[in-house]
Scaffold this active site. Structure first.
Site, PDB file in Angstrom:
ATOM      1  CB  SER A  56      -0.908   0.028   1.235  1.00 13.76           C
ATOM      2  OG  SER A  56      -1.791  -1.066   1.237  1.00 13.76           O
ATOM      3  CD  GLN A  57      -0.649   6.869  -2.021  1.00 14.31           C
ATOM      4  OE1 GLN A  57      -1.574   6.367  -2.652  1.00 14.31           O
ATOM      5  NE2 GLN A  57      -0.503   8.160  -1.862  1.00 14.31           N
TER       6      GLN A  57
END
Ligand code: SAH
Length: 206
Positions: A56-57
């Site tokens: 994930s970012q």
């Protein structure tokens, strides 16, 4: 580079000190295998990881972590272990994390990685739709893949007074949903905006 990332996340609205400290501590480059992306590990971007999944970012990790309103020692259920980065951030914040991954190769790789880095989380290969009955109830639940609907078992395994953060929606984008379980068991939902996750799929893969 980590310090710069923390400043960037502050600029994007992340406020909780414990979250920022954890992001400033966890070596994200060690959670990315592809050397082409490793050098970019402290960009605020999602990158590919094995089994067609993504890490994930950082902003998304920070945003979900902040929504949990964690205190040290809380029992947290995570669905979608993936690279283990979110799991490491929650562990660094003092949570006791129980994390489920449906892809066996990812589960095995990440279990070894977290142990090598000294994070003490409990990892499971299984289907996150079922939660983890034998360790329930949990103070907090976090889902890091896009769920077509809120999985009933996850809410059943949430303590009264607990919080769940779940990206809900089919297709390209999801709405981040914060669910609070009141002391009388009533569920209160609040929409936290649009995010993009890989899908939460039913049943475990081999
Ligand atoms: N938290 C991860 C995000 C990984 S992407 C990180 O920080 O890297 C989401 C992960 O959810 C993928 O690895 C995917 O395989 C997993 N996943 C999807 N459906 C699932 C399910 N039903 N049960 C458990 N894991 C699931």
């Amino acid at each position: 580079m980590r310090r710069k990332l923390v400043e960037e996340l502050k600029g994007k609205g992340i406020r909780e000190e414990a979250v920022l400290t954890a992001i400033g501590t966890v070596p994200r480059h060690l959670f990315i295998d592809d050397s082409a992306f490793q050098s970019r590990a402290y960009e605020d971007t999602a990158f590919p990881i094995p089994c067609g999944q993504t890490i994930s970012q950082p902003y998304t990790v920070a945003f979900q972590s902040e929504l949990l309103q964690l205190t040290r020692g809380m029992k947290v259920l995570e669905v979608g272990t993936g690279s283990g980065y979110q799991c490491a951030v929650l562990s660094a914040m003092g949570a006791r994390v129980f994390s489920i991954e449906r892809h066996r190769p990812l589960y095995l790789q990440t279990k070894a990685r977290l142990a090598a880095l000294g994070y003490r989380a409990s990892l499971y290969h299984g289907d996150g739709y079922l939660g983890l009955e034998r360790e329930a109830p949990f103070d907090r639940v976090i889902v890091t893949c896009g769920a077509p609907m809120v999985p009933a078992a996850l809410l059943a395994q949430l303590k009264a007074g607990g919080r769940a953060v779940i990206p809900v929606g089919e297709g390209e984008v999801q709405r981040m949903v914060l669910i609070q379980k009141e002391m009388d068991g009533r569920l209160v939902q609040a929409d936290q905006g649009v995010f993009r996750f890989v899908p939460m799929l039913a049943d475990k893969a081999s």
